[in-house]
Design a protein around this motif. Structure first.
Motif, PDB file in Angstrom:
ATOM      1  N   SER A  34     -45.474 -18.611 -19.430  1.00 21.06           N
ATOM      2  CA  SER A  34     -44.504 -17.518 -19.307  1.00 21.06           C
ATOM      3  C   SER A  34     -44.645 -16.561 -20.490  1.00 21.06           C
ATOM      4  O   SER A  34     -44.693 -15.339 -20.308  1.00 21.06           O
ATOM      5  CB  SER A  34     -43.080 -18.087 -19.255  1.00 21.06           C
ATOM      6  OG  SER A  34     -42.123 -17.052 -19.074  1.00 21.06           O
ATOM      7  N   LEU A  89     -37.197  -6.935 -17.299  1.00 23.06           N
ATOM      8  CA  LEU A  89     -38.355  -7.436 -16.556  1.00 23.06           C
ATOM      9  C   LEU A  89     -38.496  -8.942 -16.791  1.00 23.06           C
ATOM     10  O   LEU A  89     -38.822  -9.388 -17.887  1.00 23.06           O
ATOM     11  CB  LEU A  89     -39.629  -6.720 -17.013  1.00 23.06           C
ATOM     12  CG  LEU A  89     -40.941  -7.265 -16.450  1.00 23.06           C
ATOM     13  CD1 LEU A  89     -40.997  -7.076 -14.932  1.00 23.06           C
ATOM     14  CD2 LEU A  89     -42.141  -6.598 -17.105  1.00 23.06           C
ATOM     15  N   ALA A  90     -38.231  -9.733 -15.766  1.00 22.75           N
ATOM     16  CA  ALA A  90     -38.431 -11.179 -15.828  1.00 22.75           C
ATOM     17  C   ALA A  90     -39.869 -11.478 -15.433  1.00 22.75           C
ATOM     18  O   ALA A  90     -40.409 -10.869 -14.508  1.00 22.75           O
ATOM     19  CB  ALA A  90     -37.463 -11.887 -14.887  1.00 22.75           C
ATOM     20  N   VAL A  91     -40.501 -12.415 -16.136  1.00 22.83           N
ATOM     21  CA  VAL A  91     -41.900 -12.723 -15.843  1.00 22.83           C
ATOM     22  C   VAL A  91     -42.044 -14.156 -15.331  1.00 22.83           C
ATOM     23  O   VAL A  91     -41.074 -14.918 -15.266  1.00 22.83           O
ATOM     24  CB  VAL A  91     -42.791 -12.514 -17.092  1.00 22.83           C
ATOM     25  CG1 VAL A  91     -42.660 -11.103 -17.626  1.00 22.83           C
ATOM     26  CG2 VAL A  91     -42.463 -13.538 -18.182  1.00 22.83           C
ATOM     27  N   TYR A  92     -43.259 -14.499 -14.999  1.00 16.99           N
ATOM     28  CA  TYR A  92     -43.604 -15.844 -14.521  1.00 16.99           C
ATOM     29  C   TYR A  92     -42.951 -16.895 -15.423  1.00 16.99           C
ATOM     30  O   TYR A  92     -43.026 -16.829 -16.638  1.00 16.99           O
ATOM     31  CB  TYR A  92     -45.132 -15.996 -14.566  1.00 16.99           C
ATOM     32  CG  TYR A  92     -45.628 -17.363 -14.152  1.00 16.99           C
ATOM     33  CD1 TYR A  92     -45.998 -17.612 -12.833  1.00 16.99           C
ATOM     34  CD2 TYR A  92     -45.748 -18.390 -15.087  1.00 16.99           C
ATOM     35  CE1 TYR A  92     -46.463 -18.858 -12.449  1.00 16.99           C
ATOM     36  CE2 TYR A  92     -46.212 -19.649 -14.711  1.00 16.99           C
ATOM     37  CZ  TYR A  92     -46.566 -19.867 -13.392  1.00 16.99           C
ATOM     38  OH  TYR A  92     -47.023 -21.107 -13.015  1.00 16.99           O
ATOM     39  N   LEU A  96     -35.948 -18.270 -10.352  1.00 18.58           N
ATOM     40  CA  LEU A  96     -35.764 -17.252  -9.312  1.00 18.58           C
ATOM     41  C   LEU A  96     -34.351 -17.213  -8.750  1.00 18.58           C
ATOM     42  O   LEU A  96     -33.853 -16.148  -8.396  1.00 18.58           O
ATOM     43  CB  LEU A  96     -36.730 -17.516  -8.149  1.00 18.58           C
ATOM     44  CG  LEU A  96     -38.227 -17.494  -8.446  1.00 18.58           C
ATOM     45  CD1 LEU A  96     -38.999 -17.978  -7.230  1.00 18.58           C
ATOM     46  CD2 LEU A  96     -38.670 -16.112  -8.841  1.00 18.58           C
ATOM     47  N   ASP A 165     -32.653 -12.073 -10.328  1.00 19.27           N
ATOM     48  CA  ASP A 165     -32.871 -10.652 -10.610  1.00 19.27           C
ATOM     49  C   ASP A 165     -31.672  -9.804 -10.200  1.00 19.27           C
ATOM     50  O   ASP A 165     -31.326  -8.824 -10.868  1.00 19.27           O
ATOM     51  CB  ASP A 165     -34.131 -10.158  -9.892  1.00 19.27           C
ATOM     52  CG  ASP A 165     -35.370 -10.928 -10.334  1.00 19.27           C
ATOM     53  OD1 ASP A 165     -35.259 -11.757 -11.241  1.00 19.27           O
ATOM     54  OD2 ASP A 165     -36.445 -10.701  -9.754  1.00 19.27           O
ATOM     55  N   THR A 203     -33.782  -3.813 -12.664  1.00 15.43           N
ATOM     56  CA  THR A 203     -34.441  -5.099 -12.874  1.00 15.43           C
ATOM     57  C   THR A 203     -35.742  -5.167 -12.082  1.00 15.43           C
ATOM     58  O   THR A 203     -35.892  -4.510 -11.055  1.00 15.43           O
ATOM     59  CB  THR A 203     -33.548  -6.279 -12.460  1.00 15.43           C
ATOM     60  OG1 THR A 203     -33.243  -6.170 -11.068  1.00 15.43           O
ATOM     61  CG2 THR A 203     -32.255  -6.290 -13.261  1.00 15.43           C
ATOM     62  N   ARG A 205     -39.604  -7.872 -11.640  1.00 17.26           N
ATOM     63  CA  ARG A 205     -40.209  -9.183 -11.907  1.00 17.26           C
ATOM     64  C   ARG A 205     -41.724  -9.075 -11.833  1.00 17.26           C
ATOM     65  O   ARG A 205     -42.275  -8.449 -10.927  1.00 17.26           O
ATOM     66  CB  ARG A 205     -39.703 -10.215 -10.899  1.00 17.26           C
ATOM     67  CG  ARG A 205     -40.279 -11.628 -11.129  1.00 17.26           C
ATOM     68  CD  ARG A 205     -39.576 -12.636 -10.247  1.00 17.26           C
ATOM     69  NE  ARG A 205     -38.238 -12.926 -10.706  1.00 17.26           N
ATOM     70  CZ  ARG A 205     -37.917 -13.958 -11.495  1.00 17.26           C
ATOM     71  NH1 ARG A 205     -38.851 -14.791 -11.910  1.00 17.26           N
ATOM     72  NH2 ARG A 205     -36.658 -14.155 -11.849  1.00 17.26           N
ATOM     73  N   ASP A 207     -44.574 -11.634 -11.386  1.00 10.53           N
ATOM     74  CA  ASP A 207     -44.663 -13.036 -11.012  1.00 10.53           C
ATOM     75  C   ASP A 207     -45.770 -13.234  -9.989  1.00 10.53           C
ATOM     76  O   ASP A 207     -46.373 -12.274  -9.504  1.00 10.53           O
ATOM     77  CB  ASP A 207     -43.322 -13.482 -10.436  1.00 10.53           C
ATOM     78  CG  ASP A 207     -43.022 -14.940 -10.710  1.00 10.53           C
ATOM     79  OD1 ASP A 207     -43.977 -15.719 -10.872  1.00 10.53           O
ATOM     80  OD2 ASP A 207     -41.837 -15.302 -10.759  1.00 10.53           O
TER      81      ASP A 207
END
Length: 234
Positions: A34, A89-92, A96, A165, A203, A205, A207
């Motif tokens: 991550s 920004l949410a990443v791997y 979820l 998100d 927001t 993502r 991923d």
């Protein structure tokens, strides 16, 4: 399998009035890949390193409501308190889904009492149907059952689960109902009915099924922006 629906921000686009410094990147400190994906994004998009927020999160795709509040929302809110963050920004590696709200002991008691009332209302409908009662009386009894069922859904928090998100969009809001969806305050029909002083955050993502795919998507986006998208479309 991790969803492959990816949203990679083109933060250099002046059309959205966004700059790299406006993006806060969220990664899971308990998933090494991550942080790797997050740092790859920072480098490619020239986002300041201090905009990376590493959080102590579960390693699966789901997070409980309690953990979301204490391990994700609260520390993230604190991290961006004095920043002019426009995008999260949410990443791997970041979960979820947020689980449903857990009932308190008091709520469990109220729900048990409510269920007794609901059972009695259902029994009344059955008796009226058996007796072939007046349609108006029967309709009123059925309506009472429907109202009680709606209240039960609220009491039991049956639809309080959510997408991480989507919840992050409301990170800066005051407490809001955790039932189904929240009306968009920017919608012209809701501007007067649902006012709020704080607009939702944007927001996104980054991923994919693997961290390598997630990182590759950043490079593809950068390349397309530099060279434009070319080719035949059938």
């Amino acid at each position: 399998m991790r969803l492959a629906t990816i949203l990679v921000l083109a933060v250099a686009s002046s059309g959205f009035a966004l700059e790299p410094k406006d993006v806060i990147v969220i990664a899971n400190k308990n998933v090494p890949a991550s942080r790797d994906v997050a740092e790859h994004y920072l480098a490619k998009r020239k986002v300041p390193k201090e905009n990376l927020v590493l959080l102590d999160l579960p390693t699966g795709e789901d997070i409980s409501r309690a953990d979301y509040d204490s391990k994700l929302a609260a520390p993230l809110r604190k991290a961006i308190k004095d920043r002019n963050a426009k995008v999260l920004l949410a990443v791997y590696g970041v979960p979820l889904r947020v689980g449903g709200q857990i009932l308190t002991d008091d709520e469990k008691k109220k729900l048990a009492d409510h269920d007794k009332t609901l059972d009695a209302a259902r029994k009344k409908v059955a008796e009226l149907e058996k007796a072939k009662a007046d349609e108006k009386e029967l309709a009123e009894a059925r309506g009472q059952v429907q109202r009680l069922q709606q209240f039960r859904r609220l009491y039991a928090h049956e639809e309080s689960h959510a997408c991480v998100d989507s919840e992050l969009m409301l990170l800066l809001w005051k407490p809001y109902p955790l039932d189904r969806w929240v009306m968009n305050p920017l919608n012209f029909r809701a501007s007067e009915k649902y006012p709020t002083a704080q607009p939702p955050l944007m927001t996104a993502r980054l991923d994919g099924p693997t961290p390598e795919i997630a990182k590759r998507l950043v490079g593809v986006a950068v390349a397309v922006e530099a060279k434009s998208l070319r080719g035949a479309v059938a």
